[in-house]
Design a protein around this motif. Structure first.
Motif, PDB file in Angstrom:
ATOM      1  N   SER A 196      84.600  46.218 128.303  1.00  0.00           N
ATOM      2  CA  SER A 196      83.367  46.181 127.494  1.00  0.00           C
ATOM      3  C   SER A 196      82.571  44.920 127.790  1.00  0.00           C
ATOM      4  O   SER A 196      81.336  44.966 127.908  1.00  0.00           O
ATOM      5  CB  SER A 196      83.726  46.252 126.006  1.00  0.00           C
ATOM      6  N   GLY A 232      88.556  47.082 116.295  1.00  0.00           N
ATOM      7  CA  GLY A 232      89.761  47.305 117.097  1.00  0.00           C
ATOM      8  C   GLY A 232      90.987  46.642 116.489  1.00  0.00           C
ATOM      9  O   GLY A 232      92.089  47.212 116.507  1.00  0.00           O
ATOM     10  N   ALA A 290      77.901  43.305 118.844  1.00  0.00           N
ATOM     11  CA  ALA A 290      78.653  44.512 119.222  1.00  0.00           C
ATOM     12  C   ALA A 290      80.102  44.164 119.562  1.00  0.00           C
ATOM     13  O   ALA A 290      81.035  44.876 119.169  1.00  0.00           O
ATOM     14  CB  ALA A 290      77.973  45.198 120.405  1.00  0.00           C
ATOM     15  N   LEU A 291      80.295  43.052 120.301  1.00  0.00           N
ATOM     16  CA  LEU A 291      81.650  42.636 120.652  1.00  0.00           C
ATOM     17  C   LEU A 291      82.439  42.228 119.413  1.00  0.00           C
ATOM     18  O   LEU A 291      83.625  42.548 119.281  1.00  0.00           O
ATOM     19  CB  LEU A 291      81.594  41.482 121.649  1.00  0.00           C
ATOM     20  N   GLY A 331      88.685  46.216 126.084  1.00  0.00           N
ATOM     21  CA  GLY A 331      87.881  45.096 125.590  1.00  0.00           C
ATOM     22  C   GLY A 331      87.286  44.279 126.722  1.00  0.00           C
ATOM     23  O   GLY A 331      86.100  43.941 126.713  1.00  0.00           O
ATOM     24  N   LEU A 384      83.400  45.293 117.699  1.00  0.00           N
ATOM     25  CA  LEU A 384      84.479  45.944 118.442  1.00  0.00           C
ATOM     26  C   LEU A 384      85.807  45.248 118.185  1.00  0.00           C
ATOM     27  O   LEU A 384      86.836  45.907 117.993  1.00  0.00           O
ATOM     28  CB  LEU A 384      84.147  45.944 119.937  1.00  0.00           C
TER      29      LEU A 384
END
Length: 485
Positions: free
Chosen positions: A29, A182, A174-175, A26, A178
């Motif tokens: 990223s 996740g 996008a984060l 993470g 994620l």
């Protein structure tokens, strides 16, 4: 147990490493998003500035012809653009007939002066007071004359701002995706661990103080990947081990209770007899010489019986404590001769049971305790005589097989029921449920025999043969000396 805990710790470390790896991914990223955004923004800014510089060059090519013809540029190409012609032949740049210049001309004049000392075209990004950020370019149209053009960069800045905004929004989404995905995957992966934790809590609430306590809970499921599956297997293995340990403990407690009850029962009878005979001496009739000798003989018999029982219990306790050096005194002994001695003693004490010696080696010397092995043989032979009808044939013999010395004691009696065969070596256990003392003794004979044989490193087994009872004592040969018949 240690191996299971080691597997648990290893799997837990791998899961913790996987969690750290996920967090690291993470963070990575975020770094990747930042680097990609910065690189894309820088590339776009350079690209747009180069395009604007090329556009300035094209415009100045046309403006240079106009300045050569008219001495200055009369028209500006686009709104917000500035153009000026400077005379740099002197010590400072002088503006020629200005046509369209900003109020702050210092950046343009500075570039014109720099152009006077350069042999190539110059281009800079400057801030003009009251106007904003401009891209200015200077070129020499004739000796001592410099053309300076300025193009606003507001549209480029707006484009860059929009690009940054789009990147921030896109990378933020996008984060967020994620993180949500996740977290969902992490919860799904940790769900088996949560189930195992719930199972562990269920075990802690389970009452383990009872002697027959069992653990019906197990960690079920197939989710979580190979690491979680390994942890689940280790967890269930540990529960099985705990369950087996509880079962062994329960069985040991039951045996201990039965042992204490049987020992109390066996000791109570001679003690009560001793007390009864002692009380008889309070009466005059019991003090007559004949009665007194009779009662004293009974007292001695009960005391001797109680002494034998206590000796057997002490021997079993010392063997259980692995104190083999004290109860055993091994010397080199001929096992065949020891069996023959036990057979002669059996014939003398039980003439109503014919005894046959099975052919075997003439001599077999082993390192053992002759007194204890003789005690084992006497117990087995006496057991055959006590539990079989008069006239039942008994046989005993010595043989060698598979690196062991075998002593086989058999009788042709009715045999031992299948339900009792597994417990014949238990302490105070009797096949005769009436527990009569004229048949079966105290129930310690086979228990003592089994413990003594195991103390010698051997085994004693009861063969499962219908209509017969066969005990086989196996002793390790070691450095035995064998003489064939």
């Amino acid at each position: 147990m240690k191996a299971v805990l080691g597997r648990l710790r290893h799997t837990y470390r791998r899961l913790r490493l996987g969690t750290r790896l996920a967090l690291g991914l993470g963070v990575l990223s975020l770094v990747v998003f930042a680097v990609v955004g910065w690189s894309l923004t820088t590339y776009m800014r350079d690209y747009l500035e180069n395009q604007l510089g090329y556009q300035l060059k094209v415009v100045q090519t046309v403006q240079a012809k106009d300045a050569e013809a008219n001495g200055t540029v009369r028209q500006k190409p686009y709104w917000g653009w500035f153009t000026a012609v400077y005379d740099v032949s002197g010590t400072s740049a002088k503006l020629r007939r200005p046509a369209d210049i900003p109020h702050d001309t210092r950046p343009l004049a500075a570039l014109a002066e720099a152009m006077a000392h350069s042999d190539k075209e110059l281009m800079r990004t400057v801030t003009i007071d009251g106007e904003g950020v401009y891209r200015i370019r200077a070129c020499e149209i004739e000796p001592g004359v410099v053309l300076v053009s300025a193009a606003p960069m507001a549209e480029i800045e707006n484009t860059i701002d929009h690009l940054v905004a789009v990147q921030v929004i896109a990378f933020g989404l996008a984060l967020l995706a994620l993180v949500v995905f996740g977290r969902k995957m992490l919860r799904r992966g940790l769900r088996p661990l949560s189930d195992m934790a719930h199972t562990a809590h269920g075990i802690t609430s389970h009452d383990l103080t009872e002697s027959a306590a069992r653990l019906p809970l197990r960690a079920d499921g197939r989710d979580g990947g190979p690491e979680v599956e390994e942890l689940r297997s280790a967890f269930n293995t540990m529960l099985e081990h705990i369950d087996d340990s509880l079962a062994v403990r329960a069985a040991a407690e039951q045996r201990l209770r039965r042992f204490v009850a049987d020992a109390s029962h066996e000791l109570r009878t001679p003690l009560m007899s001793v007390r009864g005979y002692a009380d008889l001496f309070q009466y005059a009739a019991a003090n007559a010489p004949g009665e007194r000798d009779k009662h004293l003989a009974r007292l001695r018999a009960e005391a001797a019986r109680m002494g034998v029982l206590l000796d057997d219990l002490l021997l079993l306790a010392r063997l259980d404590a692995a104190e083999v050096e004290t109860p055993l005194r091994p010397v080199e002994t001929d096992l065949v001769e020891l069996v023959e001695q036990a057979a002669d003693a059996f014939r003398a004490s039980h003439p109503d049971h014919p005894l046959a010696l099975t052919p075997g080696p003439a001599q077999l010397k082993l390192r053992l305790d002759p007194q204890r092995i003789r005690q084992v043989l006497d117990n087995l032979l006496t057991n055959a005589a006590v539990h079989t009808p008069t006239g039942t044939a008994v046989s005993v013999g010595v043989s060698v097989a598979d690196g062991r010395a075998l002593v086989r004691v058999a009788d042709a009696g009715p045999g031992i029921p299948s339900d009792d065969r597994e417990r014949v070596f238990d302490r105070f256990y009797r096949v005769d449920k009436a527990r009569s003392r004229d048949r079966g003794g105290s129930g310690l004979g086979l228990a003592v025999a089994g413990s003594l044989v195991r103390a010698h490193g051997g085994t004693i087994e009861l063969a499962d043969e219908p209509g017969a009872t066969v005990f086989t004592v196996a002793l390790p040969l070691g450095h035995a000396s064998l003489t064939k018949p």
